[in-house]
Design a protein around this motif. Structure first.
Motif, PDB file in Angstrom:
ATOM      1  N   LYS A   1       7.296   7.544  11.852  1.00 30.51           N
ATOM      2  CA  LYS A   1       7.658   6.390  12.687  1.00 30.51           C
ATOM      3  C   LYS A   1       6.494   5.406  12.637  1.00 30.51           C
ATOM      4  CE  LYS A   1      10.790   8.564  15.937  1.00 30.51           C
ATOM      5  NZ  LYS A   1      11.103   8.772  17.352  1.00 30.51           N
ATOM      6  N   PRO A   2       6.370   4.695  11.515  1.00 30.07           N
ATOM      7  CA  PRO A   2       5.202   3.832  11.350  1.00 30.07           C
ATOM      8  C   PRO A   2       5.177   2.686  12.367  1.00 30.07           C
ATOM      9  CG  PRO A   2       6.772   3.460   9.583  1.00 30.07           C
ATOM     10  CD  PRO A   2       7.271   4.633  10.380  1.00 30.07           C
ATOM     11  N   PRO A   3       4.004   2.369  12.896  1.00 33.20           N
ATOM     12  CA  PRO A   3       3.880   1.287  13.864  1.00 33.20           C
ATOM     13  C   PRO A   3       3.781  -0.086  13.196  1.00 33.20           C
ATOM     14  CG  PRO A   3       1.781   2.372  13.575  1.00 33.20           C
ATOM     15  CD  PRO A   3       2.776   3.132  12.758  1.00 33.20           C
ATOM     16  N   PHE A   4       3.971  -0.136  11.882  1.00 36.71           N
ATOM     17  CA  PHE A   4       3.919  -1.376  11.118  1.00 36.71           C
ATOM     18  C   PHE A   4       5.018  -1.325  10.065  1.00 36.71           C
ATOM     19  CE2 PHE A   4       0.390   1.529  10.129  1.00 36.71           C
ATOM     20  CZ  PHE A   4       0.886   2.085   8.971  1.00 36.71           C
ATOM     21  N   HIS A   5       5.277  -2.451   9.403  1.00 39.94           N
ATOM     22  CA  HIS A   5       6.368  -2.518   8.431  1.00 39.94           C
ATOM     23  C   HIS A   5       6.114  -1.570   7.263  1.00 39.94           C
ATOM     24  CE1 HIS A   5       9.786  -4.085   6.354  1.00 39.94           C
ATOM     25  NE2 HIS A   5       9.051  -4.302   5.282  1.00 39.94           N
ATOM     26  N   SER A   6       7.108  -0.722   7.048  1.00 37.99           N
ATOM     27  CA  SER A   6       7.044   0.271   5.983  1.00 37.99           C
ATOM     28  C   SER A   6       8.446   0.450   5.420  1.00 37.99           C
ATOM     29  CB  SER A   6       6.534   1.596   6.560  1.00 37.99           C
ATOM     30  OG  SER A   6       6.639   2.622   5.614  1.00 37.99           O
ATOM     31  N   VAL A   7       8.529   0.660   4.122  1.00 35.78           N
ATOM     32  CA  VAL A   7       9.818   0.866   3.458  1.00 35.78           C
ATOM     33  C   VAL A   7       9.734   2.160   2.670  1.00 35.78           C
ATOM     34  CG1 VAL A   7      11.397  -0.052   1.720  1.00 35.78           C
ATOM     35  CG2 VAL A   7      10.209  -1.616   3.253  1.00 35.78           C
ATOM     36  N   ARG A   8      10.820   2.913   2.717  1.00 34.23           N
ATOM     37  CA  ARG A   8      10.897   4.128   1.888  1.00 34.23           C
ATOM     38  C   ARG A   8      11.731   3.827   0.663  1.00 34.23           C
ATOM     39  NH1 ARG A   8      11.361  10.141   4.309  1.00 34.23           N
ATOM     40  NH2 ARG A   8      10.893  10.725   2.199  1.00 34.23           N
ATOM     41  N   VAL A   9      11.186   4.157  -0.490  1.00 35.63           N
ATOM     42  CA  VAL A   9      11.885   4.003  -1.762  1.00 35.63           C
ATOM     43  C   VAL A   9      11.984   5.399  -2.341  1.00 35.63           C
ATOM     44  CG1 VAL A   9      11.863   2.898  -4.021  1.00 35.63           C
ATOM     45  CG2 VAL A   9      10.854   1.713  -2.062  1.00 35.63           C
ATOM     46  N   GLY A  10      13.123   6.037  -2.109  1.00 37.17           N
ATOM     47  CA  GLY A  10      13.252   7.436  -2.498  1.00 37.17           C
ATOM     48  C   GLY A  10      12.312   8.268  -1.645  1.00 37.17           C
ATOM     49  N   ARG A  11      11.395   8.960  -2.283  1.00 38.15           N
ATOM     50  CA  ARG A  11      10.409   9.775  -1.560  1.00 38.15           C
ATOM     51  C   ARG A  11       9.126   9.012  -1.279  1.00 38.15           C
ATOM     52  NH1 ARG A  11       9.398  14.912  -4.918  1.00 38.15           N
ATOM     53  NH2 ARG A  11       8.008  15.301  -3.161  1.00 38.15           N
ATOM     54  N   LEU A  12       9.007   7.797  -1.813  1.00 34.50           N
ATOM     55  CA  LEU A  12       7.772   7.025  -1.688  1.00 34.50           C
ATOM     56  C   LEU A  12       7.792   6.117  -0.465  1.00 34.50           C
ATOM     57  CD1 LEU A  12       7.384   5.893  -5.409  1.00 34.50           C
ATOM     58  CD2 LEU A  12       6.324   7.858  -4.294  1.00 34.50           C
ATOM     59  N   HIS A  13       6.658   5.997   0.187  1.00 32.25           N
ATOM     60  CA  HIS A  13       6.482   5.063   1.292  1.00 32.25           C
ATOM     61  C   HIS A  13       5.707   3.868   0.751  1.00 32.25           C
ATOM     62  CE1 HIS A  13       7.589   7.780   4.615  1.00 32.25           C
ATOM     63  NE2 HIS A  13       7.081   8.731   3.837  1.00 32.25           N
ATOM     64  N   LYS A  14       6.167   2.657   1.093  1.00 29.46           N
ATOM     65  CA  LYS A  14       5.452   1.434   0.738  1.00 29.46           C
ATOM     66  C   LYS A  14       5.153   0.695   2.033  1.00 29.46           C
ATOM     67  CE  LYS A  14       5.566   2.178  -3.623  1.00 29.46           C
ATOM     68  NZ  LYS A  14       4.352   2.496  -4.331  1.00 29.46           N
ATOM     69  N   ILE A  15       3.900   0.298   2.218  1.00 28.85           N
ATOM     70  CA  ILE A  15       3.447  -0.290   3.470  1.00 28.85           C
ATOM     71  C   ILE A  15       2.905  -1.687   3.215  1.00 28.85           C
ATOM     72  CG2 ILE A  15       1.812  -0.026   5.385  1.00 28.85           C
ATOM     73  CD1 ILE A  15       2.323   3.040   3.492  1.00 28.85           C
TER      74      ILE A  15
ATOM     75  N   MET B   1       0.812  -1.219   0.000  1.00 22.98           N
ATOM     76  CA  MET B   1       0.000   0.000   0.000  1.00 22.98           C
ATOM     77  C   MET B   1       0.845   1.267   0.000  1.00 22.98           C
ATOM     78  SD  MET B   1      -3.001  -1.106   2.681  1.00 22.98           S
ATOM     79  CE  MET B   1      -1.960  -0.995   4.105  1.00 22.98           C
ATOM     80  N   SER B   2       0.204   2.350  -0.411  1.00 25.95           N
ATOM     81  CA  SER B   2       0.787   3.684  -0.331  1.00 25.95           C
ATOM     82  C   SER B   2       0.163   4.391   0.870  1.00 25.95           C
ATOM     83  CB  SER B   2       0.475   4.459  -1.611  1.00 25.95           C
ATOM     84  OG  SER B   2      -0.908   4.775  -1.641  1.00 25.95           O
ATOM     85  N   PRO B   3       0.725   5.517   1.286  1.00 26.73           N
ATOM     86  CA  PRO B   3       0.088   6.282   2.363  1.00 26.73           C
ATOM     87  C   PRO B   3      -1.358   6.664   2.043  1.00 26.73           C
ATOM     88  CG  PRO B   3       2.318   7.051   2.054  1.00 26.73           C
ATOM     89  CD  PRO B   3       2.019   6.093   0.923  1.00 26.73           C
ATOM     90  N   ILE B   4      -1.662   6.901   0.784  1.00 28.66           N
ATOM     91  CA  ILE B   4      -3.030   7.259   0.397  1.00 28.66           C
ATOM     92  C   ILE B   4      -3.983   6.094   0.673  1.00 28.66           C
ATOM     93  CG2 ILE B   4      -4.526   7.959  -1.524  1.00 28.66           C
ATOM     94  CD1 ILE B   4      -2.487  10.109  -0.446  1.00 28.66           C
ATOM     95  N   ASP B   5      -3.508   4.849   0.459  1.00 27.12           N
ATOM     96  CA  ASP B   5      -4.327   3.677   0.769  1.00 27.12           C
ATOM     97  C   ASP B   5      -4.589   3.586   2.268  1.00 27.12           C
ATOM     98  OD1 ASP B   5      -4.368   2.783  -1.941  1.00 27.12           O
ATOM     99  OD2 ASP B   5      -2.413   1.823  -1.656  1.00 27.12           O
ATOM    100  N   VAL B   6      -3.548   3.822   3.070  1.00 25.72           N
ATOM    101  CA  VAL B   6      -3.686   3.797   4.532  1.00 25.72           C
ATOM    102  C   VAL B   6      -4.670   4.885   4.965  1.00 25.72           C
ATOM    103  CG1 VAL B   6      -2.480   4.131   6.732  1.00 25.72           C
ATOM    104  CG2 VAL B   6      -1.397   2.812   4.893  1.00 25.72           C
ATOM    105  N   LYS B   7      -4.512   6.071   4.406  1.00 22.66           N
ATOM    106  CA  LYS B   7      -5.396   7.204   4.711  1.00 22.66           C
ATOM    107  C   LYS B   7      -6.840   6.840   4.406  1.00 22.66           C
ATOM    108  CE  LYS B   7      -6.308  11.827   2.811  1.00 22.66           C
ATOM    109  NZ  LYS B   7      -7.609  11.496   2.240  1.00 22.66           N
ATOM    110  N   SER B   8      -7.069   6.240   3.264  1.00 17.77           N
ATOM    111  CA  SER B   8      -8.418   5.875   2.850  1.00 17.77           C
ATOM    112  C   SER B   8      -9.021   4.825   3.773  1.00 17.77           C
ATOM    113  CB  SER B   8      -8.396   5.360   1.410  1.00 17.77           C
ATOM    114  OG  SER B   8      -9.674   4.933   1.024  1.00 17.77           O
TER     115      SER B   8
END
Length: 68
Positions: free
Chosen positions: A37-51, A15-22
């Motif tokens: 400081k995400p409370p779940f597994h998240s990876v940053r790829v450049g400027r993008l967050h992947k959850i 997911m993206s942050p927009i998916d989490v937001k939704s």
């Protein structure tokens, strides 16, 4: 403009942050504050967050709260 809340089945496995937001029904600012400081597994790829969908739902299902 109002965004429709998504169900678990509609969300992608990565997911993206927009998916989490939704899904959580929270604002953009609160979503990105949580991504610092995400409370779940998240990876940053450049400027993008992947959850990870699996990790985020484990957190949510175990009573996770924003700001935890």
């Amino acid at each position: 403009m109002s965004e429709q809340q998504m169900t678990r089945e509609e969300l992608p496995d990565v997911m993206s942050p927009i998916d989490v937001k939704s899904f959580l029904g929270i604002g953009k600012k609160q979503t990105y504050e949580m991504m610092e400081k995400p409370p779940f597994h998240s990876v940053r790829v450049g400027r993008l967050h992947k959850i990870s969908k699996k990790s985020s739902f484990e957190w949510f299902d175990n009573g996770g709260t924003i700001g935890e």
